[in-house]
Design an enzyme around this catalytic site. Structure first.
Site, PDB file in Angstrom:
ATOM      1  N   GLY A 247       7.548 -19.805 -19.691  1.00  0.00           N
ATOM      2  CA  GLY A 247       8.248 -19.347 -20.887  1.00  0.00           C
ATOM      3  C   GLY A 247       9.719 -19.047 -20.646  1.00  0.00           C
ATOM      4  O   GLY A 247      10.120 -18.631 -19.554  1.00  0.00           O
ATOM      5  N   VAL A 369      17.472 -11.753  14.066  1.00  0.00           N
ATOM      6  CA  VAL A 369      17.433 -13.204  14.233  1.00  0.00           C
ATOM      7  C   VAL A 369      18.822 -13.752  13.908  1.00  0.00           C
ATOM      8  O   VAL A 369      19.325 -13.551  12.803  1.00  0.00           O
ATOM      9  CB  VAL A 369      16.375 -13.843  13.327  1.00  0.00           C
ATOM     10  CG1 VAL A 369      16.452 -15.366  13.401  1.00  0.00           C
ATOM     11  CG2 VAL A 369      14.984 -13.352  13.701  1.00  0.00           C
ATOM     12  N   HIS A 576     -20.861  15.964   5.299  1.00  0.00           N
ATOM     13  CA  HIS A 576     -20.818  15.868   6.762  1.00  0.00           C
ATOM     14  C   HIS A 576     -21.933  14.948   7.245  1.00  0.00           C
ATOM     15  O   HIS A 576     -23.054  15.031   6.756  1.00  0.00           O
ATOM     16  CB  HIS A 576     -21.000  17.261   7.372  1.00  0.00           C
ATOM     17  CG  HIS A 576     -21.117  17.239   8.873  1.00  0.00           C
ATOM     18  ND1 HIS A 576     -20.016  17.099   9.693  1.00  0.00           N
ATOM     19  CD2 HIS A 576     -22.199  17.306   9.694  1.00  0.00           C
ATOM     20  CE1 HIS A 576     -20.402  17.114  10.949  1.00  0.00           C
ATOM     21  NE2 HIS A 576     -21.742  17.233  10.980  1.00  0.00           N
TER      22      HIS A 576
END
Length: 603
Positions: A247, A369, A576
């Site tokens: 669109g 880099v 527990h």
């Protein structure tokens, strides 16, 4: 008598299992009233009545598998339930109304209390201004990711005629097709392999796992297909118009669509929700090669290279780097900043980093880099460390994961009143409205954090605002999760952020080495941390590293949203033995008495 057959419920679905029956024989039903609930391999969904009438016979039962087209219920069309008989009415009255013996004893006569002063009734709120119906669609959603399809679904659920436009065959976006979902499928597969290898530590030995790459790839794709098929099905059930295409705005209320099938269409809309998402950042100076991949390429899993460089020590790089490392690739990571996962607290990341150092060949921090060149056998990368020392190394593949940028170009925003930041993000307020009152925006398109769950909640707000509801996107926290092994998760204020802003906090930690459940799983490489306001005792933040941290963090989100105190958390009984107890005991530590960690009392 209508013999109602199980209708088609989605592409490729031939049968389903009845998991609930909502009616019984003799019930009067209305058209579209739910009759049964059906579970398919893609979703659970209600099956509505095709007409008004009375249930004459039910031919299925819960747990039964039913083929599409099979008769499931017989309905007397147009009939209504028979009225209750006089005896039934009498029985109802006798059971519902008190008898003389049921009446309470009369209270002693006292002077009547003065009549209360009447208070004025509150003013009724003005009805929200209805969304104009003078357009092709009331709400148009551009972009079908988790934010977009959630917005579309919510708009449709609020009664608005909704259209959803996206390039894919079904809603899902980057998350379902090329992000969250396929990556988690691969991370699960890698974890299974890892656990099989590590089981010898507890006395269980397997043969070395064998990788069938084609089958793994097919399974990953089937996960994606199942989920996106489900969103497609949900779109149809909500009567949302779905258009597969690209669109572009021609003005503030018109979108021109180039369809995937080659056709074109122009739609007018009253309101639009922009949800076009983001894409990986690309460095133009680096070579254009199939040996240089982004997250999409990494998820395709075309092969398992002998070596790979991950450029970027963030979430995406570490997650997929972990996958490839577990599948057999030698992984190096390079990051310009001093730490991995910038933004997360160092003590939390340190636990993950210590494990990654065992599975990765090298983690190069404060290193950049400088250049890349394609060779016959891979990509040659030139580096420079923080001292300025240059070095180089060749890799079979390089995976670039240095961030994402918003998809705000080439969608015609210049033909609207929408404004952008200097980095290309769409500006929107807390109702998600842009500077153009006809257009709302959500998700990656409007900025950080770029998370699917944030986009989904923004989509709900946008749809609600369009419908005239009083809504705003005002979360106290948004959780972040890194699905490595161990997982890292945090929400709310971090310790690092508190220090930078000069906020006084109390930091409480619970090491998983003291957790019974962590010990039983042989996974004590974990830490739970709470950030607490020392004066109000309100929980401000939580951070967790360890197995299942992504599931545990939701407790912190709820606690922060509810302004829970450390007392609230410590007094909430946790089961527990579970890892969730580490949250409770971290809260106990604030008061100096965690059960499983000894802290000498301050004198």
């Amino acid at each position: 008598m209508l013999e109602f057959k199980l209708p088609e419920v989605g592409e490729g679905i031939t049968s389903g299992t009845v998991i609930g029956i909502s009616v019984k024989v003799g019930d009067a039903v209305k058209k579209d009233q739910d009759l049964i609930e059906l579970e398919t391999d893609k979703a659970s969904l209600p099956v509505p009545s095709p007409c008004d009438g009375v249930i004459h016979e039910i031919l299925v039962e819960e747990g039964q598998d039913v083929a599409i087209g099979a008769v499931i219920i017989k309905i007397e069309e147009g009939a209504s339930a028979e009225p209750a008989t006089a005896n039934e009415k009498k029985d109802f009255q006798s059971s519902a109304l008190p008898t003389e013996t049921d009446k309470p004893a009369e209270a002693p006569q006292t002077a009547p209390a003065p009549a209360p002063t009447p208070t004025p009734a509150p003013q009724a709120e003005a009805a929200p201004e209805p969304v104009s119906d003078d357009y092709d669609t009331q709400v148009l959603v551009l972009g079908g990711g988790p934010g977009g399809y959630t917005a579309a679904f919510h708009a449709a659920d609020l009664g608005l005629r909704t259209t959803l436009v996206d390039l894919e065959p079904n809603p899902g976006g980057v998350c379902l097709y090329r992000g969250c979902i396929p990556s988690k499928a691969l991370l699960h597969a890698a974890k299974v392999m890892n656990e099989a290898m590590e089981a010898h530590d507890i006395g269980i030995t397997f043969e070395k796992p064998k990788l069938d790459l084609d089958k793994l790839r097919a399974w990953k794709d089937s996960v994606v297909e199942r989920l996106t098929g489900g969103t497609g099905q949900l779109t149809k059930q909500r009567n949302i118009t779905y258009i597969q295409g690209r669109g572009k705005f021609t003005d503030s209320n018109t979108l021109h669509i180039e369809k995937v099938d080659g056709g074109e269409q122009t739609l007018t809309f009253a309101k639009c929700i922009l949800a076009t998402g983001s894409r990986p950042i690309v460095i133009d100076a680096w070579p254009k090669s199939d040996k240089l991949i982004d997250s999409t390429g990494a998820l395709e899993l075309k092969d398992i290279p002998e070596s790979m460089l991950i450029v970027g020590g963030g979430v995406i790089g570490l997650e997929l780097g972990s996958v490839y490392a577990d599948l057999g690739t030698k992984i190096d990571v390079v990051e310009m900043l001093p730490h991995l996962l910038n933004g997360a607290d160092r003590d939390i990341v340190r636990v993950l980093e210590s494990r990654l150092k065992k599975s990765f060949d090298s983690i190069m921090l404060e290193t950049k880099v400088v250049a890349m060149d394609e060779t016959a056998s891979g990509i040659n990368v030139k580096f420079e460390d923080k001292e300025g020392k240059a070095f180089e190394k060749e890799y079979a593949k390089v995976f670039v994961a240095i961030g994402r940028r918003p998809n705000s170009e080439n969608i015609g925003l210049e033909n609207t009143k929408v404004t952008l930041t200097d980095r290309g993000f769409v500006e929107a307020n807390d109702q998600q409205m842009t500077s153009d009152p006809s257009i709302y925006a959500i998700g990656d398109l409007i900025g950080q954090p770029m998370l699917a769950h944030k986009a989904s909640h923004e989509g709900i707000v946008a749809a609600g605002a369009i419908a005239g509801h009083k809504v705003a996107f005002e979360p106290k926290c948004i959780p972040g999760v890194v699905y490595t092994d161990p997982e890292v998760a945090w929400c709310g204020l971090t310790e690092t952020e508190a220090r930078e802003k000069g906020i006084e906090v109390s930091i409480q930690k619970f090491p998983w080495g003291a957790s019974g459940r962590a010990i039983t799983m042989a996974r004590t490489d974990g830490l739970t941390k709470l950030i607490i306001d020392p004066k109000t005792e309100i929980l401000l933040g939580m951070a967790i590293v360890g197995v299942g941290a992504g599931e545990l963090i939701a407790e912190g989100v709820l606690a922060i949203e509810m302004a829970a105190t450390a007392t609230d958390v410590k007094m909430s009984i946790h089961p527990h033995p579970t890892i969730s107890e580490t949250v409770m005991e971290s809260a106990e530590s604030f008061y100096g008495h965690a059960t499983h960690v000894y802290k000498p009392r301050k004198k």
